[in-house]
Write a protein that holds these residues in place. Structure first.
Motif, mmCIF file in Angstrom:
data_model
loop_
_atom_site.group_PDB
_atom_site.id
_atom_site.type_symbol
_atom_site.label_atom_id
_atom_site.label_comp_id
_atom_site.label_asym_id
_atom_site.label_seq_id
_atom_site.Cartn_x
_atom_site.Cartn_y
_atom_site.Cartn_z
ATOM 1 N N LEU A 1 -0.722 2.254 -1.154
ATOM 2 C CA LEU A 1 -0.717 3.426 -2.075
ATOM 3 C C LEU A 1 0.116 4.531 -1.634
ATOM 4 C CD1 LEU A 1 -4.530 3.257 -3.505
ATOM 5 C CD2 LEU A 1 -2.197 2.492 -4.698
ATOM 6 N N SER A 2 0.738 5.234 -2.658
ATOM 7 C CA SER A 2 1.327 6.341 -2.280
ATOM 8 C C SER A 2 0.237 7.433 -2.130
ATOM 9 C CB SER A 2 2.168 6.907 -3.553
ATOM 10 O OG SER A 2 1.619 7.081 -4.756
ATOM 11 N N GLU A 3 0.467 8.545 -1.542
ATOM 12 C CA GLU A 3 -0.504 9.860 -1.446
ATOM 13 C C GLU A 3 -1.033 10.097 -2.973
ATOM 14 O OE1 GLU A 3 -0.234 13.678 0.696
ATOM 15 O OE2 GLU A 3 0.944 12.385 1.875
ATOM 16 N N LYS A 4 -0.343 10.249 -3.648
ATOM 17 C CA LYS A 4 -0.805 10.737 -5.064
ATOM 18 C C LYS A 4 -1.585 9.653 -5.694
ATOM 19 C CE LYS A 4 1.179 11.852 -9.536
ATOM 20 N NZ LYS A 4 2.619 12.007 -10.443
ATOM 21 N N ALA A 5 -1.322 8.451 -5.570
ATOM 22 C CA ALA A 5 -2.194 7.442 -6.124
ATOM 23 C C ALA A 5 -3.504 7.057 -5.606
ATOM 24 C CB ALA A 5 -1.385 6.005 -6.002
ATOM 25 N N TYR A 6 -3.548 7.396 -4.172
ATOM 26 C CA TYR A 6 -4.648 7.367 -3.514
ATOM 27 C C TYR A 6 -5.581 8.522 -3.968
ATOM 28 C CZ TYR A 6 -8.094 7.137 0.259
ATOM 29 O OH TYR A 6 -9.116 7.236 1.249
ATOM 30 N N LYS A 7 -5.118 9.601 -4.134
ATOM 31 C CA LYS A 7 -5.812 10.543 -4.634
ATOM 32 C C LYS A 7 -6.373 10.313 -5.771
ATOM 33 C CE LYS A 7 -5.878 15.580 -5.536
ATOM 34 N NZ LYS A 7 -6.841 15.415 -6.571
ATOM 35 N N ARG A 8 -5.667 9.804 -6.789
ATOM 36 C CA ARG A 8 -6.027 9.304 -7.956
ATOM 37 C C ARG A 8 -7.282 8.329 -7.599
ATOM 38 N NH1 ARG A 8 -2.083 6.787 -10.910
ATOM 39 N NH2 ARG A 8 -3.384 5.496 -12.027
ATOM 40 N N LEU A 9 -6.949 7.410 -7.070
ATOM 41 C CA LEU A 9 -8.139 6.313 -6.825
ATOM 42 C C LEU A 9 -9.173 7.023 -6.170
ATOM 43 C CD1 LEU A 9 -9.023 3.373 -6.385
ATOM 44 C CD2 LEU A 9 -8.095 3.219 -4.110
ATOM 45 N N VAL A 10 -9.473 7.693 -5.349
ATOM 46 C CA VAL A 10 -10.613 8.543 -4.800
ATOM 47 C C VAL A 10 -11.223 9.101 -5.711
ATOM 48 C CG1 VAL A 10 -11.445 10.153 -3.055
ATOM 49 C CG2 VAL A 10 -9.844 8.405 -2.497
ATOM 50 N N ASP A 11 -10.403 10.110 -6.689
ATOM 51 C CA ASP A 11 -11.007 10.883 -7.767
ATOM 52 C C ASP A 11 -11.776 9.867 -8.931
ATOM 53 O OD1 ASP A 11 -10.103 13.009 -6.438
ATOM 54 O OD2 ASP A 11 -8.513 13.192 -7.950
#
Length: 125
Positions: free
Chosen positions: A95-105
Motif C-alpha cells: 500500500l501507498s502511505e496514504k492508503a495505509y493510513k486510510r486502512l488503519v483509520d
C-alpha cells in the motif's frame, strides 16, 4: 463455469459474451461494473469505489481462490488491497502511505463501532 451471484452492493448482474469469453457482468448500486470470467475478475482500471472493490473481493472469496494477483494503477490496487485486508484476504501489493493510513483509520473505526459479543450461559438439563 460456476457462477457466484453477488448479493450485497449489487444492482444488477447478467451473463454476457465478450471478446475474452463468457462472463457475468455485475453492476453495483453505485453504477460501477466488474466482470467475473470464472478464472479472473476484471474491471476498468479507473477510480474504484470502496463498495465495488469490496464486492469484487467477496466474489474472489466465494470462488475459494488462494492467490490474489492485482494489476492496474497504484490507486486501483490500493483500493482492492484495503478491501482485501478488511475481509481477511492476503495480497502481495504494498500500500501507498496514504492508503495505509486510510486502512488503519478504517480498521480503528470498525473496532470502535463493534458491539461487545454476547455470551450465553450453558444450562445443564
Amino acid at each position: 463455469m460456476r457462477i457466484y451471484a453477488p448479493k450485497h452492493n449489487v444492482k444488477n448482474f447478467e451473463p454476457i459474451q465478450t471478446p475474452a469469453g463468457f462472463c457475468l457482468e455485475i453492476t453495483t448500486k453505485t453504477h460501477q461494473k466488474f466482470r467475473d470470467y470464472g478464472s479472473k475478475i476484471t474491471s476498468d482500471n479507473g477510480y474504484l469505489k470502496p463498495s465495488t472493490a469490496s464486492e469484487m473481493i467477496r466474489t474472489y472469496k466465494a470462488r475459494g481462490w488462494s492467490s490474489l494477483k492485482l494489476t492496474g494503477s497504484q490507486e486501483y490496487k490500493d483500493e482492492l488491497t484495503i478491501q482485501a485486508v478488511l475481509q481477511d484476504v492476503s495480497t502481495d501489493h504494498v500500500l501507498s502511505e496514504k492508503a495505509y493510513k486510510r486502512l488503519v483509520d478504517t480498521q480503528n473505526k470498525f473496532k470502535k463501532e463493534r458491539k461487545q459479543p454476547i455470551f450465553y450461559k450453558s444450562f445443564e438439563m
